[in-house]
Design a protein around this motif. Structure first.
Motif, PDB file in Angstrom:
ATOM      1  N   ARG A 156       0.907  -1.084   0.173  1.00  0.00           N
ATOM      2  CA  ARG A 156      -0.022   0.097   0.105  1.00  0.00           C
ATOM      3  C   ARG A 156       1.061   1.386   0.136  1.00  0.00           C
ATOM      4  O   ARG A 156       1.573   1.405   0.898  1.00  0.00           O
ATOM      5  N   SER A 157       0.539   2.169  -1.177  1.00  0.00           N
ATOM      6  CA  SER A 157       1.536   3.552  -0.853  1.00  0.00           C
ATOM      7  C   SER A 157       0.010   4.637  -0.449  1.00  0.00           C
ATOM      8  O   SER A 157      -0.823   4.761  -0.813  1.00  0.00           O
ATOM      9  N   HIS A 158       1.406   5.184   0.388  1.00  0.00           N
ATOM     10  CA  HIS A 158      -0.132   6.737   0.466  1.00  0.00           C
ATOM     11  C   HIS A 158       1.243   8.095  -0.197  1.00  0.00           C
ATOM     12  O   HIS A 158       0.673   8.615   0.761  1.00  0.00           O
ATOM     13  N   ASN A 159       1.959   7.738  -0.440  1.00  0.00           N
ATOM     14  CA  ASN A 159       2.431   8.902  -1.752  1.00  0.00           C
ATOM     15  C   ASN A 159       1.644   9.241  -2.507  1.00  0.00           C
ATOM     16  O   ASN A 159       2.572   9.963  -2.994  1.00  0.00           O
ATOM     17  N   VAL A 160       0.984   8.430  -3.338  1.00  0.00           N
ATOM     18  CA  VAL A 160       0.031   8.834  -4.536  1.00  0.00           C
ATOM     19  C   VAL A 160      -0.824   9.421  -4.560  1.00  0.00           C
ATOM     20  O   VAL A 160      -1.794   9.138  -3.674  1.00  0.00           O
ATOM     21  N   HIS A 169      -6.479   6.924   1.114  1.00  0.00           N
ATOM     22  CA  HIS A 169      -6.095   6.278   2.041  1.00  0.00           C
ATOM     23  C   HIS A 169      -4.872   5.303   1.441  1.00  0.00           C
ATOM     24  O   HIS A 169      -4.984   3.641   1.690  1.00  0.00           O
ATOM     25  N   GLY A 170      -4.694   5.567   0.535  1.00  0.00           N
ATOM     26  CA  GLY A 170      -3.635   4.583  -0.370  1.00  0.00           C
ATOM     27  C   GLY A 170      -4.082   3.829  -1.542  1.00  0.00           C
ATOM     28  O   GLY A 170      -4.891   3.534  -1.434  1.00  0.00           O
ATOM     29  N   LEU A 171      -3.267   2.493  -2.334  1.00  0.00           N
ATOM     30  CA  LEU A 171      -3.873   2.093  -3.320  1.00  0.00           C
ATOM     31  C   LEU A 171      -2.266   0.810  -2.829  1.00  0.00           C
ATOM     32  O   LEU A 171      -0.936   1.333  -2.737  1.00  0.00           O
ATOM     33  N   SER A 172      -2.560   0.174  -3.473  1.00  0.00           N
ATOM     34  CA  SER A 172      -1.305  -1.073  -3.405  1.00  0.00           C
ATOM     35  C   SER A 172      -0.683  -0.586  -4.801  1.00  0.00           C
ATOM     36  O   SER A 172      -1.422  -0.188  -6.071  1.00  0.00           O
ATOM     37  N   GLY A 173       0.615  -1.496  -5.138  1.00  0.00           N
ATOM     38  CA  GLY A 173       1.164  -1.428  -6.565  1.00  0.00           C
ATOM     39  C   GLY A 173       0.387  -2.201  -7.661  1.00  0.00           C
ATOM     40  O   GLY A 173       0.668  -1.050  -8.799  1.00  0.00           O
ATOM     41  N   THR A 174      -0.102  -3.409  -7.149  1.00  0.00           N
ATOM     42  CA  THR A 174      -0.470  -3.581  -8.221  1.00  0.00           C
ATOM     43  C   THR A 174      -1.838  -3.392  -8.779  1.00  0.00           C
ATOM     44  O   THR A 174      -1.891  -3.270 -10.368  1.00  0.00           O
TER      45      THR A 174
END
Length: 300
Positions: free
Chosen positions: A47-51, A56-61
């Motif tokens: 989960r990335s919170h920097n996009v 609430h972030g999202l996964s790289g996939t």
């Protein structure tokens, strides 16, 4: 794609950098092909919170899937393969994959890096569960107040440990190798980071955390661990052409993402050790705009 250029830009790598470049170039109505070996580092991000825009972030996939859907709408050619060779051609470049040669006017390398993993048999599952983390710039905020281990050679791991000390009072550097950097040790001590020299250390899962196992049988428990083991930069295709690069293998580019080889561009992790999705996006936009303006105009 033999003979004259079949595409105006070949993009090597299907992570965030490569996909963003493809989106830009396709919207410029340029003929683009993305060749991806399916080993994007971003796909490992739980989960990335920097996009921006994803509270609430999202996964790289999920990010890659969303960007891939955009490329499908733009009818961009995508090939699952590994580019095994790249050489100059009278019409630009000739790239080889699946045993065939393909010609492109320009090439963007978005090949990224491959992290060197710590001695941890179950490292992939630990990454998926957020116990093993590679980027404190990305997720140290979520590690606030937790018991953190940093593993790697002292000189390489010291900076990461000091950065994490800004988020937790409980940071331990597990120094592997024989490097005894007294300056680094002093700075770490002043910051309250414990340093444990453990050349034969190994890691394993322990409940909901990670356990460090030392050669003498002693153990130490951590809620999460950040490796600082270095990485292999996937810049070999450019280096074979003689492109300028750093000692670690990062490609040297100008402020338009141009390498020292005319028509060859580098973006994302292959050119910088600031491994951030937002940085990859910026590189991609700059490179795509530069390529569009360098190619013959395409009128409606």
């Amino acid at each position: 794609m033999t003979g004259a250029p079949g595409v105006e830009c070949l993009i090597v790598g299907g992570g965030p950098a490569g996909l963003m470049a493809a989106i830009y170039l396709a919207r410029f109505r340029r003929r683009v092909c993305v060749v991806d070996a399916g080993a994007s580092r971003a796909a490992l991000i739980p989960r990335s919170h920097n996009v921006p825009g994803f509270v609430h972030g999202l996964s790289g996939t999920e990010l890659i899937e969303r960007m891939s859907a955009q490329l499908n709408e733009l009818a961009v050619t995508r090939v699952e393969a590994e580019v095994t060779a790249l050489q100059r051609h009278e019409h630009g470049f000739e790239a080889s994959w699946n045993g065939r040669a393909h010609v492109a006017a320009t090439v963007i390398l978005a090949c990224g890096i491959v992290d060197t993993h710590p001695p941890f048999d179950a490292w992939r599952a630990a990454v998926a569960d957020g116990l093993l983390r590679y980027c404190p710039v990305c997720d140290a905020f979520e590690a606030t107040g937790r018991r953190i281990g940093v593993i790697g050679p002292l000189a390489r791991a010291a900076g990461k440990a000091l950065f994490l000390r800004g988020y937790s009072r409980d940071v331990t550097l597990l120094a592997i190798g024989q490097d005894d950097d007294r300056s680094a040790t002093s700075r770490l001590a002043e910051a309250g980071v414990e340093v444990v020299f453990a050349p034969d250390l190994r890691l394993r899962r322990s409940g909901e955390g990670v356990e460090a196992v030392f050669a003498d049988g002693r153990t130490a428990q951590f809620e999460l661990v950040y490796p600082a083991m270095g990485a292999e930069v996937r810049s070999q295709l450019a280096m074979a052409l003689g492109a300028d690069h750093t000692g670690e293998g990062y490609l040297v580019v100008d402020d338009h993402q141009r390498t020292s080889i005319a028509g060859l561009y580098g973006i994302g992790d292959v050119v910088t050790d600031l491994h951030q999705i937002s940085v990859a996006f910026g590189h991609a936009a700059v490179a795509a705009c530069t390529i569009h303006n360098s190619l013959p105009p395409r009128f409606a």
